[in-house]
Design a protein around this motif. Structure first.
Motif, PDB file in Angstrom:
ATOM      1  N   SER A 267      36.711  26.854  93.422  1.00 33.17           N
ATOM      2  CA  SER A 267      35.772  26.314  93.739  1.00 33.17           C
ATOM      3  C   SER A 267      34.915  26.601  95.423  1.00 33.17           C
ATOM      4  O   SER A 267      35.829  27.559  95.850  1.00 33.17           O
ATOM      5  CB  SER A 267      35.531  24.822  94.858  1.00 33.17           C
TER       6      SER A 267
ATOM      7  N   ASP B  40      34.590  37.857  88.891  1.00 30.24           N
ATOM      8  CA  ASP B  40      35.010  37.314  87.636  1.00 30.24           C
ATOM      9  C   ASP B  40      36.303  36.792  86.602  1.00 30.24           C
ATOM     10  O   ASP B  40      36.821  36.417  86.066  1.00 30.24           O
ATOM     11  CB  ASP B  40      33.625  37.350  87.335  1.00 30.24           C
TER      12      ASP B  40
ATOM     13  N   LEU C 236      42.284  31.881  85.327  1.00 29.68           N
ATOM     14  CA  LEU C 236      42.018  30.689  83.823  1.00 29.68           C
ATOM     15  C   LEU C 236      43.011  31.135  82.577  1.00 29.68           C
ATOM     16  O   LEU C 236      43.120  29.686  82.619  1.00 29.68           O
ATOM     17  CB  LEU C 236      40.895  30.612  83.801  1.00 29.68           C
TER      18      LEU C 236
ATOM     19  N   LEU D  56      33.258  25.643  85.847  1.00 29.84           N
ATOM     20  CA  LEU D  56      34.473  25.690  85.743  1.00 29.84           C
ATOM     21  C   LEU D  56      35.565  25.140  84.585  1.00 29.84           C
ATOM     22  O   LEU D  56      36.086  25.381  83.956  1.00 29.84           O
ATOM     23  CB  LEU D  56      34.833  25.403  86.595  1.00 29.84           C
TER      24      LEU D  56
ATOM     25  N   GLU E 215      34.822  26.428  81.391  1.00 28.07           N
ATOM     26  CA  GLU E 215      36.048  27.604  81.340  1.00 28.07           C
ATOM     27  C   GLU E 215      37.099  27.712  81.332  1.00 28.07           C
ATOM     28  O   GLU E 215      37.803  28.717  80.198  1.00 28.07           O
ATOM     29  CB  GLU E 215      34.972  28.431  82.068  1.00 28.07           C
TER      30      GLU E 215
END
Length: 372
Positions: A207, A258, A265, A282, A285
């Motif tokens: 974040s 990214d 992730l 997010l 994602e």
């Protein structure tokens, strides 16, 4: 058709700017109007080939760093753009962009991320977190926010059609502006994520480090669970304070590219999200990468995740509620290895694919501006 896309400001490439990029893909002939632009046009492929108009705030002292301090001037700045001759005006707005004065013959569609939080229901939280609850400066700020609310409401009446990014924001548009709106979810590039990678033992949150994202609650919860590992990605004004709060089992990585975020992730056990967010890209994602989400089940998260299927919702926005949800998540995974299955997470995320966004936007425009 001559198209103007009005965006609040171009200073970072975040969720609103990703939606802007898709609007530009839908309307490659569009010109961009924004209060300030401090992005390198050559570095952002979506901006290349587009004329970018900025306001007088671009030339104000220290605007690059302190552009937000010029917020009281932004209503004036946005109204100075000359949009005569444009057939379609698309405002991409969470602050002032919707306040442009359009040609009477044009159609103005506002893609609204939110009415200004700090001017409406979050005013008291904003003053409290900035340490301006009392004193003369507090009353000056309250007066400025009062005037900003008046302008915000009146400028909303200039918009022909509102589009909300979620049902949560649709309700806020109704409450603040007394306007109806359609809902078109923001675009998410789900195809750039792999969902079938081996899962590791760490939890992840990412974040911008600002108060309402509630990264402090996430860190506090993991401080009480020293056997569990948390990785935090992101930077912002609160970074130093949050880094000082973090225990030895919390790794603060700061800003990352990214590629690094995507890699984490795709490997994390679960993504943690405790903000009361308007939409929240997010968590989508994370699901696209096959990761379930553990977070506060209100706002956008209640629309983008499926409780007990792709997510586990904490009942309260507290570190205790989050810790209990993480404990429940681990117990479920222990007794059912197929719980929160990565493919199911990915299928949930595909509802928000960029192609769906493009079709919905183009269909809406065609409805209000039919081809001759």
């Amino acid at each position: 058709m001559k198209v103007a896309i009005v965006h609040d400001w171009l200073t970072t490439w975040a969720g609103a700017e990703k939606a802007l990029a898709e609007l530009l893909n839908c309307f490659p002939q569009a010109e961009i109007f924004t209060t300030v632009n401090f992005l390198e046009k050559s570095a952002i492929s979506a901006l290349q080939g587009h004329v970018i108009h900025t306001s007088f705030i671009q030339r104000m002292p220290l605007a690059r760093r302190w552009y937000r301090h010029y917020l009281p001037l932004m209503p004036l700045a946005i109204e100075q753009f000359d949009l005569k001759g444009f057939d379609l005006i698309l405002s991409s707005s969470h602050a002032v962009a919707k306040g442009v004065i359009s040609d009477p013959n044009a159609v103005h569609i506002c893609y609204c991320y939110s009415p200004m939080r700090y001017a409406w229901d979050m005013q008291h939280q904003y003053l409290r977190q900035s340490g301006k609850e009392k004193g003369l400066i507090s009353w000056v700020m309250r007066w400025q926010l009062h005037r900003l609310r008046q302008w915000d409401y009146l400028s909303a009446q200039r918009v022909d059609h509102f589009v909300a990014i979620s049902s949560y924001i649709q309700r806020r548009i109704k409450a603040c502006y007394r306007r109806e709106s359609d809902v078109i979810f923001p675009p998410v590039e789900v195809e750039k994520f792999r969902y079938d990678q081996p899962r590791e033992s760490f939890y992840l949150t990412a974040s911008r480090m600002v108060p309402y994202k509630r990264i402090d609650l996430v860190i506090e919860a993991f401080n009480e669970m020293p056997d569990k590992q948390l990785i935090v990605i992101g930077d912002g004004p609160d970074y130093a304070k949050l880094a000082a709060l973090a225990g030895p089992n919390v790794t603060m990585l700061g800003y990352q590219s990214d590629d690094v975020l995507i890699d984490h992730l795709e490997r994390t056990k679960a993504f943690i999200f405790m903000a009361e967010e308007d939409f929240g890209i997010l968590p989508v994602e994370a699901q696209a990468a096959g990761a379930p989400v553990i977070g506060y089940g209100v706002g956008g998260l209640a629309e983008t995740t499926l409780n007990n299927v792709t997510a586990l919702w904490a009942e309260e926005q507290t570190s205790t509620a989050l810790a209990l949800s993480i404990q429940e998540f681990e117990e479920r995974k222990q007794h059912d290895a197929g719980a929160f299955e990565p493919l199911t997470c990915r299928q949930s995320a595909e509802r928000f694919a960029t192609a769906n966004f493009a079709r919905a936007i183009q269909s809406l425009v065609a409805k209000h501006i039919p081809k001759p």
